[in-house]
Design a protein around this motif. Structure first.
Motif, PDB file in Angstrom:
ATOM      1  N   ARG A 132       0.828  -1.208   0.000  1.00 46.55           N
ATOM      2  CA  ARG A 132       0.000   0.000   0.000  1.00 46.55           C
ATOM      3  C   ARG A 132       0.860   1.255   0.000  1.00 46.55           C
ATOM      4  NH1 ARG A 132      -1.745   3.798   3.096  1.00 46.55           N
ATOM      5  NH2 ARG A 132      -0.772   3.077   5.011  1.00 46.55           N
ATOM      6  N   LEU A 133       1.974   1.231   0.715  1.00 52.26           N
ATOM      7  CA  LEU A 133       2.861   2.391   0.784  1.00 52.26           C
ATOM      8  C   LEU A 133       3.739   2.520  -0.463  1.00 52.26           C
ATOM      9  CD1 LEU A 133       3.975   2.139   4.514  1.00 52.26           C
ATOM     10  CD2 LEU A 133       2.457   3.861   3.505  1.00 52.26           C
ATOM     11  N   LEU A 134       4.188   1.411  -1.009  1.00 51.40           N
ATOM     12  CA  LEU A 134       5.139   1.449  -2.123  1.00 51.40           C
ATOM     13  C   LEU A 134       4.477   1.678  -3.478  1.00 51.40           C
ATOM     14  CD1 LEU A 134       7.568  -1.398  -1.025  1.00 51.40           C
ATOM     15  CD2 LEU A 134       8.037   1.068  -1.055  1.00 51.40           C
ATOM     16  N   ARG A 135       3.300   1.113  -3.698  1.00 46.99           N
ATOM     17  CA  ARG A 135       2.661   1.245  -5.024  1.00 46.99           C
ATOM     18  C   ARG A 135       2.543   2.682  -5.501  1.00 46.99           C
ATOM     19  NH1 ARG A 135      -0.903  -3.501  -4.069  1.00 46.99           N
ATOM     20  NH2 ARG A 135       0.039  -5.123  -5.337  1.00 46.99           N
ATOM     21  N   PRO A 136       2.054   3.615  -4.672  1.00 50.51           N
ATOM     22  CA  PRO A 136       1.939   4.987  -5.181  1.00 50.51           C
ATOM     23  C   PRO A 136       3.288   5.618  -5.532  1.00 50.51           C
ATOM     24  CG  PRO A 136       0.728   4.725  -3.104  1.00 50.51           C
ATOM     25  CD  PRO A 136       1.495   3.470  -3.330  1.00 50.51           C
ATOM     26  N   LEU A 137       4.354   5.136  -4.917  1.00 50.09           N
ATOM     27  CA  LEU A 137       5.681   5.687  -5.176  1.00 50.09           C
ATOM     28  C   LEU A 137       6.262   5.214  -6.506  1.00 50.09           C
ATOM     29  CD1 LEU A 137       7.214   5.347  -1.594  1.00 50.09           C
ATOM     30  CD2 LEU A 137       6.110   7.355  -2.635  1.00 50.09           C
TER      31      LEU A 137
END
Length: 143
Positions: A132-137
């Protein structure tokens, strides 16, 4: 006022990335693969397994790598007998890429080693939370 380094997401990401990369390098050493070689080999292996006949441009797009660098690394993988490149009959400027039998044997073994590094490295963070944290990055759409 500047943030303390321990409160800087970028600084923390930098250090986490370095730790992760060192662990990946160690895991791939027995396979005589660099990290980028691993990414490109497993990308070709995965695409092959999905029934695709990717060209070098498609492999670069899938892996998120520079096209020229991808060509150079695929050339190295070819000389190591892990992939085969051939001229695309539909576009003589393009090279189609396929994994060789040797590459098809090595890719899942190397992938298992990398997945173990990931499991160990990300153990302190629940997988769903990490994703969830890495995908948008990544700049990629949600899965």
């Amino acid at each position: 006022m500047a943030l303390h380094p321990s409160e800087s997401p970028g600084f923390l990401l930098w250090h986490a990335t370095l730790r992760w990369q060192r662990a990946i390098t160690v895991a791939l050493a027995p396979f005589e693969l660099t990290h980028v070689q691993f990414v490109l080999l497993t990308s070709v292996w995965w695409l092959d397994g999905q029934g695709e006949r990717p060209n070098q441009l498609a492999v670069a797009a899938y892996a998120g790598t520079d096209v020229k660098m991808t060509s150079q690394v695929l050339r190295t993988l070819e000389s190591n007998g892990l992939v085969r490149r051939e001229t695309d009959p539909a576009d003589t400027r393009a090279k189609l890429v396929r994994v060789t039998e040797h590459g098809a044997e090595l890719a899942p073994q190397a992938l298992a080693a990398v997945e173990q590094v990931d499991a160990d490295f990300f153990r302190p963070v629940p997988t769903a939370e990490a994703l969830r944290l890495l995908r948008p990055l990544t700049g990629q759409p949600e899965a």
